[in-house]
Design an enzyme around this catalytic site. Structure first.
Site, PDB file in Angstrom:
ATOM      1  N   LYS A 167       5.911  -0.735   0.130  1.00  0.00           N
ATOM      2  CA  LYS A 167       6.112  -1.390  -1.169  1.00  0.00           C
ATOM      3  C   LYS A 167       6.956  -0.534  -2.117  1.00  0.00           C
ATOM      4  O   LYS A 167       7.909  -1.022  -2.705  1.00  0.00           O
ATOM      5  CB  LYS A 167       4.774  -1.738  -1.850  1.00  0.00           C
ATOM      6  CG  LYS A 167       3.968  -2.793  -1.112  1.00  0.00           C
ATOM      7  CD  LYS A 167       2.791  -3.282  -1.930  1.00  0.00           C
ATOM      8  CE  LYS A 167       1.752  -2.215  -2.218  1.00  0.00           C
ATOM      9  NZ  LYS A 167       1.085  -1.661  -1.011  1.00  0.00           N
ATOM     10  N   ARG A 222      -4.497  -7.372  -6.837  1.00  0.00           N
ATOM     11  CA  ARG A 222      -5.072  -7.010  -5.539  1.00  0.00           C
ATOM     12  C   ARG A 222      -6.377  -7.745  -5.269  1.00  0.00           C
ATOM     13  O   ARG A 222      -6.964  -7.551  -4.206  1.00  0.00           O
ATOM     14  CB  ARG A 222      -5.355  -5.510  -5.529  1.00  0.00           C
ATOM     15  CG  ARG A 222      -4.300  -4.678  -4.801  1.00  0.00           C
ATOM     16  CD  ARG A 222      -4.736  -3.252  -4.963  1.00  0.00           C
ATOM     17  NE  ARG A 222      -4.279  -2.339  -3.985  1.00  0.00           N
ATOM     18  CZ  ARG A 222      -3.252  -1.497  -4.155  1.00  0.00           C
ATOM     19  NH1 ARG A 222      -2.518  -1.565  -5.226  1.00  0.00           N
ATOM     20  NH2 ARG A 222      -2.976  -0.610  -3.245  1.00  0.00           N
ATOM     21  N   ARG A 248       3.468   9.949   5.509  1.00  0.00           N
ATOM     22  CA  ARG A 248       3.991   9.751   4.146  1.00  0.00           C
ATOM     23  C   ARG A 248       3.756  10.977   3.268  1.00  0.00           C
ATOM     24  O   ARG A 248       2.685  11.567   3.277  1.00  0.00           O
ATOM     25  CB  ARG A 248       3.291   8.539   3.514  1.00  0.00           C
ATOM     26  CG  ARG A 248       3.595   8.363   2.033  1.00  0.00           C
ATOM     27  CD  ARG A 248       3.344   6.968   1.570  1.00  0.00           C
ATOM     28  NE  ARG A 248       1.927   6.610   1.523  1.00  0.00           N
ATOM     29  CZ  ARG A 248       1.513   5.395   1.187  1.00  0.00           C
ATOM     30  NH1 ARG A 248       2.375   4.451   0.908  1.00  0.00           N
ATOM     31  NH2 ARG A 248       0.217   5.135   1.166  1.00  0.00           N
ATOM     32  N   ARG A 301      -0.491  12.254  -0.376  1.00  0.00           N
ATOM     33  CA  ARG A 301      -1.260  11.536  -1.397  1.00  0.00           C
ATOM     34  C   ARG A 301      -2.753  11.758  -1.191  1.00  0.00           C
ATOM     35  O   ARG A 301      -3.216  11.807  -0.055  1.00  0.00           O
ATOM     36  CB  ARG A 301      -0.961  10.040  -1.290  1.00  0.00           C
ATOM     37  CG  ARG A 301      -0.035   9.566  -2.360  1.00  0.00           C
ATOM     38  CD  ARG A 301       0.361   8.150  -2.138  1.00  0.00           C
ATOM     39  NE  ARG A 301      -0.775   7.223  -2.171  1.00  0.00           N
ATOM     40  CZ  ARG A 301      -0.619   5.911  -2.342  1.00  0.00           C
ATOM     41  NH1 ARG A 301       0.571   5.389  -2.486  1.00  0.00           N
ATOM     42  NH2 ARG A 301      -1.670   5.123  -2.351  1.00  0.00           N
ATOM     43  N   ARG A 344      -9.034   1.722   3.264  1.00  0.00           N
ATOM     44  CA  ARG A 344      -8.084   1.034   2.374  1.00  0.00           C
ATOM     45  C   ARG A 344      -7.512  -0.204   3.049  1.00  0.00           C
ATOM     46  O   ARG A 344      -7.298  -1.225   2.403  1.00  0.00           O
ATOM     47  CB  ARG A 344      -6.959   1.993   1.964  1.00  0.00           C
ATOM     48  CG  ARG A 344      -7.424   2.976   0.912  1.00  0.00           C
ATOM     49  CD  ARG A 344      -6.479   4.137   0.773  1.00  0.00           C
ATOM     50  NE  ARG A 344      -5.156   3.739   0.370  1.00  0.00           N
ATOM     51  CZ  ARG A 344      -4.044   4.360   0.753  1.00  0.00           C
ATOM     52  NH1 ARG A 344      -4.102   5.382   1.571  1.00  0.00           N
ATOM     53  NH2 ARG A 344      -2.897   3.950   0.326  1.00  0.00           N
TER      54      ARG A 344
HETATM   55  P1  AMP Z   1      -1.214   2.132  -4.433  1.00  0.00           P
HETATM   56  O1  AMP Z   1      -0.350   3.251  -4.850  1.00  0.00           O
HETATM   57  O2  AMP Z   1      -0.709   0.792  -4.920  1.00  0.00           O
HETATM   58  O3  AMP Z   1      -1.512   2.128  -2.967  1.00  0.00           O
HETATM   59  O4  AMP Z   1      -2.627   2.335  -5.168  1.00  0.00           O
HETATM   60  C1  AMP Z   1      -3.424   3.480  -4.925  1.00  0.00           C
HETATM   61  C2  AMP Z   1      -4.862   3.182  -5.252  1.00  0.00           C
HETATM   62  O5  AMP Z   1      -4.981   2.842  -6.650  1.00  0.00           O
HETATM   63  C3  AMP Z   1      -5.481   1.993  -4.523  1.00  0.00           C
HETATM   64  O6  AMP Z   1      -5.950   2.322  -3.234  1.00  0.00           O
HETATM   65  C4  AMP Z   1      -6.596   1.585  -5.479  1.00  0.00           C
HETATM   66  O7  AMP Z   1      -7.698   2.462  -5.387  1.00  0.00           O
HETATM   67  C5  AMP Z   1      -5.957   1.809  -6.852  1.00  0.00           C
HETATM   68  N1  AMP Z   1      -5.253   0.595  -7.309  1.00  0.00           N
HETATM   69  C6  AMP Z   1      -3.916   0.428  -7.501  1.00  0.00           C
HETATM   70  N2  AMP Z   1      -3.637  -0.814  -7.915  1.00  0.00           N
HETATM   71  C7  AMP Z   1      -4.835  -1.466  -8.006  1.00  0.00           C
HETATM   72  C8  AMP Z   1      -5.213  -2.795  -8.352  1.00  0.00           C
HETATM   73  N3  AMP Z   1      -4.305  -3.726  -8.700  1.00  0.00           N
HETATM   74  N4  AMP Z   1      -6.536  -3.091  -8.312  1.00  0.00           N
HETATM   75  C9  AMP Z   1      -7.466  -2.181  -7.968  1.00  0.00           C
HETATM   76  N5  AMP Z   1      -7.172  -0.928  -7.616  1.00  0.00           N
HETATM   77  C10 AMP Z   1      -5.873  -0.556  -7.625  1.00  0.00           C
END
Ligand code: AMP
Length: 213
Positions: A14, A89, A128, A158, A169
């Site tokens: 993404k 999400r 990553r 990360r 996840r």
């Molecule tokens: P990402 O970088 O988008 O993979 O987000 C990293 C982490 O942030 C996710 O695994 C969630 O724990 C949290 N997170 C990010 N966006 C959301 C969302 N829209 N709703 C809930 N948790 C989120």
């Protein structure tokens, strides 16, 4: 002036593709994950609350996320459109977002959905690395420490990319976020892309499809 959402499982690419899409339309990317990571880095109250969930591979509660998105969308740079990366999400987030837009008399233009098999996601997450300064993601196959080609900072793994968290996840994604894909499919907004090939191939497909909007 596109208002768009980018959906896809962890590791699908993404953030890699969002940079290209937002450049095409000259709109900002709004990544809830990046906003949360920045808050964790700064040690804010929001960051401290979110950290526990992120480290456990769980979703941060809807109310926290909706507040972040509301506040971010109120900024002036979103008036010509935006790309939401990693939001919504959950179905609750999607419904609240949709009704917020409708209340303002606005519409969503497209939902871009990147898909790839689980083994591809696991391999991408394992290799990553992310720049702690500018947030750019890189794929590092040889395990060596690397430097960000955008800003020169040393890349990091990360905190939620540990193998133990990754499976969780992906499960959370299947359970809570795949219904969001269906939600926007029913609304006729979904554009699906096979994200398993290499980055250039996927990007070319996205660019071609987006020319039409
Ligand atoms: P990402 O970088 O988008 O993979 O987000 C990293 C982490 O942030 C996710 O695994 C969630 O724990 C949290 N997170 C990010 N966006 C959301 C969302 N829209 N709703 C809930 N948790 C989120």
């Amino acid at each position: 002036m596109p208002r768009m959402i980018l959906l896809g499982a962890p590791g699908v690419g993404k953030s890699t593709h969002s940079a290209n899409i937002t450049k095409m339309f000259d709109i900002p990317t709004i990544s809830t994950g990046d906003i949360l990571r920045e808050n964790i880095k700064q040690g804010t109250e929001l960051g401290n609350r979110a950290k526990t969930y992120i480290e456990a591979g769980e979703l941060v509660p809807d109310e926290i996320i909706l507040d972040i998105v509301r506040e971010r969308l109120d900024r002036g740079d979103t008036k010509n459109g935006y790309l939401l990366d990693g939001f919504p999400r959950t179905i609750a987030q999607a419904e609240r977002f949709d009704s917020g837009l409708a209340r303002r008399g606005k519409t969503l233009d497209r939902v871009l959905y990147l898909s790839a098999p689980k083994e591809v996601l696991l391999k991408r997450i394992a290799t990553r690395q992310i720049c702690p300064k500018c947030g750019t993601a890189f794929r590092i196959d040889n395990g060596q420490e690397e430097i960000c080609s955008m800003c020169g900072a040393r890349l990091e793994h990360r905190l939620d990319d540990e193998v133990s968290t990754t499976e969780k996840r992906i499960d959370v994604y299947i359970e809570q976020t795949e219904p969001v894909v269906e939600h926007y499919k029913e609304k006729g907004l979904l554009m699906e892309f096979d994200a398993s090939p290499d980055m250039e191939t996927v990007q070319a497909g996205i660019n071609e499809a987006l020319k039409a909007i």
